[in-house]
Design a protein around this motif. Structure first.
Motif, PDB file in Angstrom:
ATOM      1  N   ILE A  38       0.824  -0.997  -0.079  1.00  0.00           N
ATOM      2  CA  ILE A  38       0.095   0.076  -0.058  1.00  0.00           C
ATOM      3  C   ILE A  38       1.098   1.222   0.018  1.00  0.00           C
ATOM      4  N   LEU A  39       0.628   2.067  -0.913  1.00  0.00           N
ATOM      5  CA  LEU A  39       1.536   3.330  -0.985  1.00  0.00           C
ATOM      6  C   LEU A  39       0.450   4.279  -0.310  1.00  0.00           C
ATOM      7  N   ALA A  40       0.991   5.061   0.857  1.00  0.00           N
ATOM      8  CA  ALA A  40      -0.100   5.553   1.781  1.00  0.00           C
ATOM      9  C   ALA A  40      -0.023   7.197   1.486  1.00  0.00           C
ATOM     10  N   SER A  41      -1.165   7.685   1.312  1.00  0.00           N
ATOM     11  CA  SER A  41      -1.060   9.202   0.711  1.00  0.00           C
ATOM     12  C   SER A  41      -2.243   9.805   1.712  1.00  0.00           C
ATOM     13  N   CYS A  42      -2.817  10.927   1.303  1.00  0.00           N
ATOM     14  CA  CYS A  42      -3.942  11.723   1.663  1.00  0.00           C
ATOM     15  C   CYS A  42      -5.099  12.030   1.062  1.00  0.00           C
ATOM     16  N   ALA A  43      -6.299  12.244   1.687  1.00  0.00           N
ATOM     17  CA  ALA A  43      -7.534  12.341   0.980  1.00  0.00           C
ATOM     18  C   ALA A  43      -7.361  13.121   0.015  1.00  0.00           C
ATOM     19  N   LYS A  44      -6.995  14.539  -0.001  1.00  0.00           N
ATOM     20  CA  LYS A  44      -6.780  15.527  -0.995  1.00  0.00           C
ATOM     21  C   LYS A  44      -5.806  14.985  -2.356  1.00  0.00           C
ATOM     22  N   MET A  45      -4.810  14.062  -1.977  1.00  0.00           N
ATOM     23  CA  MET A  45      -3.925  13.402  -2.908  1.00  0.00           C
ATOM     24  C   MET A  45      -4.062  12.108  -2.849  1.00  0.00           C
ATOM     25  N   PRO A  46      -5.075  11.238  -3.231  1.00  0.00           N
ATOM     26  CA  PRO A  46      -5.077   9.974  -3.083  1.00  0.00           C
ATOM     27  C   PRO A  46      -4.225   9.056  -3.795  1.00  0.00           C
ATOM     28  N   GLU A  47      -3.633   9.676  -4.835  1.00  0.00           N
ATOM     29  CA  GLU A  47      -2.596   9.080  -5.678  1.00  0.00           C
ATOM     30  C   GLU A  47      -1.076   9.771  -5.763  1.00  0.00           C
ATOM     31  N   GLY A  48      -1.059  10.681  -4.903  1.00  0.00           N
ATOM     32  CA  GLY A  48       0.024  11.464  -4.742  1.00  0.00           C
ATOM     33  C   GLY A  48       0.168  12.674  -5.939  1.00  0.00           C
ATOM     34  N   ASP A  49       1.396  13.053  -6.222  1.00  0.00           N
ATOM     35  CA  ASP A  49       1.594  14.296  -7.126  1.00  0.00           C
ATOM     36  C   ASP A  49       1.864  13.637  -8.516  1.00  0.00           C
ATOM     37  N   GLY A  50       1.763  12.579  -8.891  1.00  0.00           N
ATOM     38  CA  GLY A  50       2.451  11.779 -10.089  1.00  0.00           C
ATOM     39  C   GLY A  50       3.608  11.575 -10.314  1.00  0.00           C
TER      40      GLY A  50
END
Length: 288
Positions: free
Chosen positions: A6-18
């Motif tokens: 699992i790659l942990a992120s946050c709700a505002k950027m659920p798949e990171g910044d690319g």
């Protein structure tokens, strides 16, 4: 044997910044089933995953205690919870400084404390923060610095005060990325003190490009890795990833600006095609 990652992120950027776009495929090639998930998603069983990698958990500054509690609850977290606790508060820079590392001179100002402002340009920023949010530069007259400090203190935040390194205006800073304690690649970042905020509101947008570090820059990054691991009581190989951000001081010598061990952008978009493969191999190394 298939493993879950699992790659942990946050709700505002659920798949990171690319920046991590190539990472899932690299992990898949090594037998991992990969998914992204915000760290505070209660429907996800992080404890059941073979590996959980902190990647884009950029909303933690306002919820640090909750975030650290979550880190402690995840058995297979990388980097581990103890590293997250140490590195999510930039007071670690004072520890590195006191250990003799060449760090941009750093002074901590706790809520309620006062400070005699530097006589040259300087930066004030919160000790807990990401992406240069809350960082501001002031001139030698210190106009506005007191108000900014009071604002940080009113929120219960400790502030860091550092002399501004003018080389950032022309050279930016250089970031050296390590996987499993071993150097992978480097990239430069332009100065971010301004209002160019990412649409997520979580960080200031960065302008990056690939780079090759000078020998003295790489030597300082290596020293930073060794010093941090000594303070943490771990081996370099126990760090899945690390990023050392370095600037030139007024005398031209390199100084450590930050050592990012929790959720930094790792610069895959500005690295060679082998970087995601090296990262995936480092994940396997952590599980070996």
């Amino acid at each position: 044997m298939s493993r879950t990652a699992i790659l942990a992120s946050c709700a505002k950027m659920p798949e990171g910044d690319g920046d991590d776009q190539a990472v899932p495929a690299a992990l898949d090639d090594l037998g991992f089933t990969v998914r992204w998930a915000p760290w505070d998603d209660r429907d996800v069983d992080f404890a059941d995953a073979d590996v959980v990698v902190l990647r884009a958990t950029w909303d933690y500054p306002d919820r640090r205690a909750e975030f650290l509690d979550w880190c402690e609850s995840v058995p297979a977290l990388y980097n581990p919870a103890a590293v997250a606790r140490w590195n999510t508060d930039k007071s670690y820079l004072v520890e590195l400084q006191n250990a003799g590392l060449l760090v941009v001179p750093t002074t901590l100002v706790e809520p309620g404390e006062q400070i005699q402002w530097p006589r040259a340009s300087f930066v004030v920023k919160p000790s807990v923060g990401v992406g240069s949010r809350g960082a501001a530069r002031f001139g030698a007259d210190a106009a506005g610095a007191g108000e900014h400090l009071r604002t940080l203190h009113a929120d219960g935040r400790t502030a860091l005060v550092q002399p501004y390194q003018s080389s950032v205006d022309t050279q930016g800073e250089i970031s050296l990325t390590y996987f499993g304690g071993i150097y992978s690649h480097a990239f430069t970042k332009a100065a971010m003190l301004g209002s160019d905020v990412d649409p997520s509101g979580l960080y200031l947008a960065e302008r990056m490009s690939a780079a090759v570090p000078a020998p003295e820059v790489r030597a300082l990054a290596e020293d930073a890795m060794d010093t941090a691991c000594s303070l943490l009581g771990i081996l370099r190989a126990e760090l899945l990833y690390a990023r050392a951000d370095i600037v030139r001081g007024e005398d031209g010598h390199p100084l450590l600006l930050e050592l990012e061990l929790v959720e930094p952008t790792l610069g895959f978009r500005h690295a060679d095609a082998g970087a995601p493969l090296r990262f995936a191999s480092a994940v396997r190394q952590q599980l070996a």
